[in-house]
Design a protein around this motif. Structure first.
Motif, PDB file in Angstrom:
ATOM      1  N   LYS A  26     -10.773 -64.394 -50.098  1.00 28.99           N
ATOM      2  CA  LYS A  26     -11.858 -64.899 -49.258  1.00 28.99           C
ATOM      3  C   LYS A  26     -12.713 -63.721 -48.806  1.00 28.99           C
ATOM      4  CE  LYS A  26      -9.507 -68.960 -47.360  1.00 28.99           C
ATOM      5  NZ  LYS A  26      -9.066 -69.647 -46.118  1.00 28.99           N
ATOM      6  N   VAL A  28     -15.986 -62.713 -46.157  1.00 26.60           N
ATOM      7  CA  VAL A  28     -16.934 -63.062 -45.106  1.00 26.60           C
ATOM      8  C   VAL A  28     -17.661 -61.789 -44.693  1.00 26.60           C
ATOM      9  CG1 VAL A  28     -15.247 -62.789 -43.242  1.00 26.60           C
ATOM     10  CG2 VAL A  28     -17.238 -64.266 -42.892  1.00 26.60           C
ATOM     11  N   GLU A  30     -20.455 -59.762 -42.004  1.00 21.61           N
ATOM     12  CA  GLU A  30     -21.166 -59.699 -40.733  1.00 21.61           C
ATOM     13  C   GLU A  30     -22.370 -58.775 -40.871  1.00 21.61           C
ATOM     14  OE1 GLU A  30     -17.844 -60.369 -37.196  1.00 21.61           O
ATOM     15  OE2 GLU A  30     -18.660 -58.374 -37.578  1.00 21.61           O
ATOM     16  N   THR A  40     -22.878 -63.944 -38.921  1.00 20.75           N
ATOM     17  CA  THR A  40     -21.739 -64.027 -39.844  1.00 20.75           C
ATOM     18  C   THR A  40     -22.053 -64.998 -40.971  1.00 20.75           C
ATOM     19  OG1 THR A  40     -20.198 -63.637 -38.007  1.00 20.75           O
ATOM     20  CG2 THR A  40     -19.262 -64.510 -40.037  1.00 20.75           C
ATOM     21  N   SER A  41     -21.703 -64.590 -42.153  1.00 13.97           N
ATOM     22  CA  SER A  41     -21.940 -65.443 -43.323  1.00 13.97           C
ATOM     23  C   SER A  41     -20.917 -66.562 -43.396  1.00 13.97           C
ATOM     24  CB  SER A  41     -21.837 -64.606 -44.605  1.00 13.97           C
ATOM     25  OG  SER A  41     -20.476 -64.264 -44.862  1.00 13.97           O
ATOM     26  N   SER A  42     -21.186 -67.528 -44.235  1.00 12.11           N
ATOM     27  CA  SER A  42     -20.149 -68.506 -44.569  1.00 12.11           C
ATOM     28  C   SER A  42     -19.106 -67.811 -45.444  1.00 12.11           C
ATOM     29  CB  SER A  42     -20.756 -69.699 -45.312  1.00 12.11           C
ATOM     30  OG  SER A  42     -21.415 -69.261 -46.485  1.00 12.11           O
ATOM     31  N   THR A  43     -17.939 -68.376 -45.526  1.00 13.09           N
ATOM     32  CA  THR A  43     -16.850 -67.778 -46.285  1.00 13.09           C
ATOM     33  C   THR A  43     -16.984 -68.139 -47.769  1.00 13.09           C
ATOM     34  OG1 THR A  43     -15.344 -67.861 -44.393  1.00 13.09           O
ATOM     35  CG2 THR A  43     -14.341 -67.666 -46.573  1.00 13.09           C
ATOM     36  N   VAL A  44     -16.805 -67.134 -48.581  1.00 13.02           N
ATOM     37  CA  VAL A  44     -16.809 -67.330 -50.044  1.00 13.02           C
ATOM     38  C   VAL A  44     -15.396 -67.061 -50.553  1.00 13.02           C
ATOM     39  CG1 VAL A  44     -17.667 -66.436 -52.243  1.00 13.02           C
ATOM     40  CG2 VAL A  44     -19.235 -66.706 -50.304  1.00 13.02           C
ATOM     41  N   THR A  45     -14.880 -67.948 -51.377  1.00 12.64           N
ATOM     42  CA  THR A  45     -13.561 -67.749 -51.982  1.00 12.64           C
ATOM     43  C   THR A  45     -13.705 -67.573 -53.487  1.00 12.64           C
ATOM     44  OG1 THR A  45     -13.170 -70.115 -52.303  1.00 12.64           O
ATOM     45  CG2 THR A  45     -12.452 -69.152 -50.220  1.00 12.64           C
TER      46      THR A  45
END
Length: 202
Positions: A26, A28, A30, A40-45
């Protein structure tokens, strides 16, 4: 949080060697502006699953072999970071008869993979006695790594052809230059042998 390089456009180095095969990650991010405000960005997986590679080193693609056939098909395989090669297998088709090698003979009607010996370097015996003169063959190797990832090699084709030689025939009776009378046997005899890959028909 690890500092990235840049601001309005940015980057963070993450070499493949820092990742583990078949693991999921994951990310994320900032960003802090000149007033100290933080976004803060959205989470990328993402998952990291590098495929293994496998190569057939012999025979050479589109080559015709004869008495120089070495009787063994070798190759190499490699896995991505954090993984190892578990097994290698080969599927070999006699494209003339449309039959597949099952480890003993070309008698399977559907594609069959036969396990090779070895992993990162491997080989599969295939003696000339199992090949048919003037037939063509196609083979592909498959490698499986410790994470269960599977990769296949490029297809390799070759032809096996033993040059035909004419049969030989000899007369064993009568004996050349001999005169016969009452001792004539009444039968003319001889012997014949066929050239490589053939039999005497008449």
């Amino acid at each position: 949080f690890v500092a990235a390089t840049g601001n309005t456009t940015w980057m963070l180095a993450m070499p493949a060697n820092d990742l583990t095969s078949s693991d999921t990650y994951k990310v994320v991010v900032e960003a802090t502006d000149s007033l100290g405000k933080v976004g803060t960005s959205s989470t990328v997986t993402f998952a990291y699953m590098p495929q293994p590679t496998v190569t057939i080193t012999y025979p050479v693609d589109s080559t015709t072999y004869s008495a120089d056939w070495n009787g063994t098909i070798p190759g190499t395989a490699s896995a991505g970071p954090g993984a190892t090669i578990s097994s290698v297998s080969l599927a070999i088709e006699d494209t003339t008869t449309k039959q597949w090698w099952n480890g003993t003979s070309f008698s399977d009607a559907t594609q069959t993979f036969v396990k090779a010996t070895g992993t990162t370097t491997w080989y599969l015996p295939l003696g000339a006695g199992s090949l048919t003169s003037d037939d063509s063959y196609a083979l592909v190797a498959g490698a499986t790594d410790s994470a269960g990832n599977v990769a296949t090699s490029a297809s390799v084709t070759f032809t096996y052809s033993i040059p035909e030689s004419p049969p030989t025939v000899t007369i064993t009776y009568p004996v050349d230059g001999t005169t016969y009378g009452a001792d004539w046997s009444g039968t003319i005899t001889g012997a014949a042998s066929a050239g490589a890959g053939t039999t005497i028909a008449s």
